[in-house]
Design a protein around this motif. Sequence first.
Motif, short mmCIF file in Angstrom:
data_model
loop_
_atom_site.label_atom_id
_atom_site.label_comp_id
_atom_site.label_asym_id
_atom_site.label_seq_id
_atom_site.Cartn_x
_atom_site.Cartn_y
_atom_site.Cartn_z
N ALA A 61 0.75 -1.22 0.00
CA ALA A 61 0.03 0.15 -0.02
C ALA A 61 0.74 1.09 0.04
CB ALA A 61 -0.79 0.30 1.17
N THR A 62 0.80 1.97 -0.98
CA THR A 62 1.46 3.40 -1.06
C THR A 62 0.64 4.60 -0.65
OG1 THR A 62 2.80 2.51 -2.93
CG2 THR A 62 2.51 5.02 -2.80
N VAL A 63 1.06 5.29 0.48
CA VAL A 63 0.34 6.10 1.18
C VAL A 63 1.05 7.53 0.56
CG1 VAL A 63 -0.34 7.32 3.28
CG2 VAL A 63 -0.07 4.89 3.12
N ILE A 64 0.20 8.53 0.02
CA ILE A 64 0.47 9.69 -0.45
C ILE A 64 -0.38 10.95 0.41
CG2 ILE A 64 0.83 11.43 -2.47
CD1 ILE A 64 0.88 9.03 -4.36
N SER A 84 7.11 -0.93 -11.36
CA SER A 84 7.30 -2.36 -12.06
C SER A 84 6.44 -3.45 -11.22
CB SER A 84 8.52 -2.66 -12.28
OG SER A 84 9.39 -2.75 -11.27
N VAL A 85 6.22 -2.99 -10.09
CA VAL A 85 5.37 -3.91 -9.04
C VAL A 85 3.93 -3.57 -9.22
CG1 VAL A 85 4.93 -4.73 -6.78
CG2 VAL A 85 7.25 -4.20 -7.53
N ALA A 86 3.18 -4.18 -9.86
CA ALA A 86 1.71 -4.14 -10.19
C ALA A 86 0.81 -4.50 -8.91
CB ALA A 86 1.42 -4.78 -11.42
N ASP A 87 1.08 -5.15 -8.08
CA ASP A 87 0.39 -5.72 -6.75
C ASP A 87 0.71 -4.51 -5.80
OD1 ASP A 87 -1.07 -6.83 -5.15
OD2 ASP A 87 0.54 -8.65 -4.74
N GLN A 88 0.02 -3.48 -6.09
CA GLN A 88 0.13 -2.46 -5.05
C GLN A 88 -1.26 -1.55 -4.93
OE1 GLN A 88 1.93 1.38 -5.22
NE2 GLN A 88 2.51 1.01 -7.49
N VAL A 89 -1.75 -0.82 -4.31
CA VAL A 89 -2.74 0.14 -4.12
C VAL A 89 -2.12 1.49 -3.68
CG1 VAL A 89 -4.67 -1.65 -3.71
CG2 VAL A 89 -3.40 -0.57 -1.51
N VAL A 90 -2.62 2.62 -4.18
CA VAL A 90 -2.16 3.70 -4.10
C VAL A 90 -3.36 4.38 -3.31
CG1 VAL A 90 -1.42 5.92 -4.96
CG2 VAL A 90 -0.50 3.57 -5.81
N ILE A 91 -3.17 5.08 -2.01
CA ILE A 91 -4.09 5.94 -1.42
C ILE A 91 -3.63 7.37 -1.29
CG2 ILE A 91 -3.49 5.20 0.89
CD1 ILE A 91 -6.76 5.43 1.44
N VAL A 92 -4.41 8.41 -1.70
CA VAL A 92 -4.13 9.62 -1.69
C VAL A 92 -4.98 10.17 -0.43
CG1 VAL A 92 -4.38 11.93 -2.67
CG2 VAL A 92 -3.50 9.97 -3.99
N VAL A 93 -4.32 10.90 0.60
CA VAL A 93 -5.06 11.24 1.59
C VAL A 93 -4.78 12.84 1.58
CG1 VAL A 93 -5.58 11.24 4.39
CG2 VAL A 93 -4.63 9.23 2.94
N ASP A 94 -5.91 13.40 1.31
CA ASP A 94 -5.81 15.07 1.33
C ASP A 94 -6.09 15.48 2.54
OD1 ASP A 94 -6.32 17.92 0.42
OD2 ASP A 94 -8.51 17.16 0.89
N ASP A 95 -5.49 16.60 3.13
CA ASP A 95 -5.34 17.05 4.34
C ASP A 95 -6.40 18.31 4.62
OD1 ASP A 95 -4.92 17.57 7.20
OD2 ASP A 95 -3.10 18.70 6.81
N GLY A 96 -7.58 18.07 4.01
CA GLY A 96 -8.58 18.89 4.35
C GLY A 96 -8.52 20.07 3.10
N ALA A 97 -8.16 20.24 2.00
CA ALA A 97 -8.33 21.09 1.07
C ALA A 97 -9.06 20.74 -0.22
CB ALA A 97 -6.86 21.53 0.57
N GLY A 98 -9.31 19.44 -0.20
CA GLY A 98 -10.08 19.02 -1.60
C GLY A 98 -9.18 18.51 -2.62
N LEU A 99 -9.69 17.82 -3.18
CA LEU A 99 -8.94 17.14 -4.51
C LEU A 99 -9.30 17.36 -5.89
CD1 LEU A 99 -8.70 13.27 -2.81
CD2 LEU A 99 -6.74 14.83 -3.42
N ASN A 125 -0.99 8.39 8.81
CA ASN A 125 -1.90 7.36 9.73
C ASN A 125 -3.16 6.98 8.99
OD1 ASN A 125 0.59 7.29 11.13
ND2 ASN A 125 -0.28 8.40 12.92
N VAL A 126 -3.81 7.97 8.60
CA VAL A 126 -5.27 7.61 8.20
C VAL A 126 -4.98 6.67 6.87
CG1 VAL A 126 -7.31 8.27 7.11
CG2 VAL A 126 -6.29 9.68 8.97
N GLY A 127 -4.07 7.07 5.94
CA GLY A 127 -3.92 6.20 4.71
C GLY A 127 -3.32 4.93 5.20
N ILE A 128 -2.53 4.45 6.18
CA ILE A 128 -1.95 3.43 6.58
C ILE A 128 -3.29 2.46 7.12
CG2 ILE A 128 -0.72 2.15 8.29
CD1 ILE A 128 1.32 4.40 8.50
N ARG A 129 -4.02 3.19 7.91
CA ARG A 129 -5.09 2.61 8.52
C ARG A 129 -6.25 2.08 7.74
NH1 ARG A 129 -6.28 5.78 14.12
NH2 ARG A 129 -7.75 3.84 14.38
#
Length: 268
Positions: A61-64, A84-99, A125-129
């Motif tokens: 899991a990649t946390v941005i 090159s590693v396809a077996d991943q998820v990417v989670i973007v966590v915005d700190d309250g500004a909007g995406l 931490n939210v992204g990890i959890r």
Amino acid sequence: MRRIARAPWELLKRAFGWLVLFEARNKVLLAPSAVRLRRFEDAETARLSAALGSPPSALVATVIATHRRPEALRAAVRSALAQSVADQVVIVVDDGAGLGELPRDPRLFAVSLARNTATAGVVRNVGIRLTRSRYVAFLDDDNLWEPDHLEQALAVLEPPGGPEAVYTALRRVLPDGSERDVLSVPFDRRRAAHEAFLDTNAFVARRTRSLYFSRLRRTPEVLPREDWELVRRYARRHEVRHVPRPTVRYLVNPESFYTAWDGQTPTG
């Protein structure tokens, strides 16, 4: 007289490291805000988990974490999805500004906190959890990975007897795109008490109970940074190893924090 008065402080710095002493002070002075932020983190994790439904799951899991850098964020997301590693998820966590608009990919998930925390540790931490994975990686919204970043990390982590975490070398680049230097420092926890050479953009770790960021609100005046705190604390019970291959393009950003790598105050 001033030299005599400073003597005990200098002895403590030599014995424990100035970064360790500063962090102990931070925990005392900033504890009340950390308690409030932990409550907010718990509430937001519950709210966003309900919105997501089943947690995003993969080998990595990649946390941005992001805040008001839409164009840089899109570049960071593309570099994460291009691994090159396809077996991943990417989670973007915005700190309250909007995406803003992000690339369309079934491995990409994006959420926004209900309000701005100005605390990178809580956002990450939210992204990890919110995710489920064997490993967790971190990328800031103004940095980029080389396509083999996760591949290089997993090549060390996955074999039997491998460490629980690795960090690769950082290629530091200036805003004009020119290279400043390459940081490649073998892990030494005792050295880390005196020098700030740890950065989570290069860090990939096995998910354990120790993998969480400090919830202290660190203004520019508060040292050390949360990256240093996480890696050094994680290494207390887990093996951390350095991979000397530069796989991160780390922007020396005058609008943000970056580590000076000489043990002094970060610039930015």
